[in-house]
Design a protein around this motif. Structure first.
Motif, PDB file in Angstrom:
ATOM      1  N   GLU A 190      -9.416 -22.927   4.687  1.00 22.96           N
ATOM      2  CA  GLU A 190     -11.409 -23.009   4.405  1.00 22.96           C
ATOM      3  C   GLU A 190     -11.504 -23.534   2.869  1.00 22.96           C
ATOM      4  O   GLU A 190     -11.111 -23.153   1.944  1.00 22.96           O
ATOM      5  CB  GLU A 190     -11.538 -21.916   4.178  1.00 22.96           C
ATOM      6  CG  GLU A 190     -13.189 -21.860   5.135  1.00 22.96           C
ATOM      7  CD  GLU A 190     -14.011 -20.061   5.520  1.00 22.96           C
ATOM      8  OE1 GLU A 190     -15.026 -20.488   5.993  1.00 22.96           O
ATOM      9  OE2 GLU A 190     -13.215 -19.424   5.608  1.00 22.96           O
ATOM     10  N   LYS A 191     -12.723 -24.460   2.837  1.00 21.77           N
ATOM     11  CA  LYS A 191     -13.151 -24.788   2.036  1.00 21.77           C
ATOM     12  C   LYS A 191     -14.534 -24.539   2.080  1.00 21.77           C
ATOM     13  O   LYS A 191     -15.616 -24.484   2.990  1.00 21.77           O
ATOM     14  CB  LYS A 191     -12.789 -25.874   1.248  1.00 21.77           C
ATOM     15  CG  LYS A 191     -13.484 -26.747   1.056  1.00 21.77           C
ATOM     16  CD  LYS A 191     -13.588 -28.863   0.768  1.00 21.77           C
ATOM     17  CE  LYS A 191     -13.989 -29.011  -0.517  1.00 21.77           C
ATOM     18  NZ  LYS A 191     -13.462 -31.078  -0.225  1.00 21.77           N
ATOM     19  N   LEU A 192     -15.271 -24.151   1.082  1.00 16.56           N
ATOM     20  CA  LEU A 192     -16.572 -23.528   0.858  1.00 16.56           C
ATOM     21  C   LEU A 192     -17.282 -24.174  -0.472  1.00 16.56           C
ATOM     22  O   LEU A 192     -16.908 -25.154  -1.680  1.00 16.56           O
ATOM     23  CB  LEU A 192     -16.814 -21.837   0.603  1.00 16.56           C
ATOM     24  CG  LEU A 192     -15.805 -20.718   1.199  1.00 16.56           C
ATOM     25  CD1 LEU A 192     -15.636 -19.998   1.152  1.00 16.56           C
ATOM     26  CD2 LEU A 192     -16.248 -21.389   2.962  1.00 16.56           C
ATOM     27  N   ASP A 193     -18.912 -24.717   0.248  1.00 20.06           N
ATOM     28  CA  ASP A 193     -19.554 -25.381  -1.042  1.00 20.06           C
ATOM     29  C   ASP A 193     -20.292 -23.951  -1.862  1.00 20.06           C
ATOM     30  O   ASP A 193     -20.910 -24.572  -2.965  1.00 20.06           O
ATOM     31  CB  ASP A 193     -20.877 -25.944  -0.693  1.00 20.06           C
ATOM     32  CG  ASP A 193     -21.813 -25.077   0.988  1.00 20.06           C
ATOM     33  OD1 ASP A 193     -21.076 -23.748   1.052  1.00 20.06           O
ATOM     34  OD2 ASP A 193     -22.238 -25.730   1.519  1.00 20.06           O
ATOM     35  N   HIS A 194     -20.157 -22.504  -1.519  1.00 17.34           N
ATOM     36  CA  HIS A 194     -21.031 -21.883  -2.597  1.00 17.34           C
ATOM     37  C   HIS A 194     -19.931 -20.170  -2.191  1.00 17.34           C
ATOM     38  O   HIS A 194     -19.044 -20.480  -0.458  1.00 17.34           O
ATOM     39  CB  HIS A 194     -22.594 -21.266  -1.756  1.00 17.34           C
ATOM     40  CG  HIS A 194     -22.198 -20.930  -0.524  1.00 17.34           C
ATOM     41  ND1 HIS A 194     -22.293 -21.286   0.262  1.00 17.34           N
ATOM     42  CD2 HIS A 194     -23.428 -19.728   0.006  1.00 17.34           C
ATOM     43  CE1 HIS A 194     -22.509 -20.539   1.133  1.00 17.34           C
ATOM     44  NE2 HIS A 194     -22.913 -19.821   1.063  1.00 17.34           N
TER      45      HIS A 194
END
Length: 248
Positions: A170-174
């Motif tokens: 998973e890739k998160l921006d925060h």
């Protein structure tokens, strides 16, 4: 009776003269034929001489000389082939002889796999896994450029000298209230996720797996001079074999 004999005697020289005349005519014809046939015979003789005068070395050369085919494609193939071999040799030597984990060759790093955390549980879905003893080639990337499904190499902490190589789940921006790019990673063989990774901890992205040469690189690390000599010899042997196959 006497008169008949005289007549016969008179007739005999006449026949002989006729025969001599015919033989003379035949001799003249033969001379004329020989005169007319001489240039043709000369031409045939000159042709035969020319054929005989062809040296044997030229005939042998014609058998073994082949016109070059697709010189452009062969040149391109040679450049790619030799570049790849040199890259592999230089990279292996640097990997085996240096203890500095931050070194890279043309933007690529070599890492030895120590555990089986990336052995796929489902090979159809989890592609690109590897085993302990393998060597992986990792391309340096910008920390925030990885995507879900990529296998990335990262530091468990910013100051860590060890590395992990797991798949991005998973890739998160925060992360909570902190803004930035974060990754949730997990080994293909693991059942639990890793601690979230900041983009600053990311080193690169796995591109190639070289199976089962970890033991070889350990041997190179312990026997540097012998190993370098061996690698150069192998490179020369491959070059000679390729030249022999292409020129055959």
């Amino acid at each position: 009776m006497v008169e008949e004999r005289k007549k016969r005697r008179r007739q005999q020289p006449k026949r002989e003269t006729k025969r001599t005349k015919s033989t003379a005519k035949q001799a003249i014809k033969k001379k004329q034929d020989s005169i007319h046939s001489k240039p043709e015979n000369k031409k045939a003789q000159t042709k035969n001489r020319k054929r005989k005068q062809v040296p044997i070395s030229k005939k042998k050369k014609n058998k073994f000389q082949h016109p070059p085919k697709n010189s452009g494609s062969t040149l391109l193939f040679n450049i790619i082939f030799y570049s790849f071999i040199l890259f592999m040799i230089i990279g292996s030597i640097i990997f085996a002889t240096t203890k500095n984990t931050d070194k890279s060759v043309l933007g690529y790093r070599f890492f030895g796999v120590l555990t089986d955390s990336m052995v796929p549980r489902d090979p159809e879905k989890q592609k690109g896994g590897f085993h302990s003893g393998d060597v992986i080639i990792v391309k340096n990337i910008v920390g925030n450029s990885a995507e879900v499904g990529d296998i990335i190499t990262f530091r468990p902490s910013i100051k860590s000298q060890a590395f992990l190589t797991h798949r991005v789940k998973e890739k998160l921006d925060h992360l909570g209230e902190t803004k930035g790019t974060y990754y949730i990673t997990q080994g293909d063989a693991n059942l639990a996720e890793d601690v979230p990774v900041n983009e600053k901890q990311v080193v690169g992205k796995k591109v190639i797996v070289i199976p089962k040469i970890g033991a070889f690189l350990n041997f190179v690390r312990e026997n540097v001079i012998v190993s370098i000599t061996f690698l150069i010899s192998v490179f020369g042997f491959i070059t000679i074999i390729r030249y022999y196959i292409l020129t055959k």
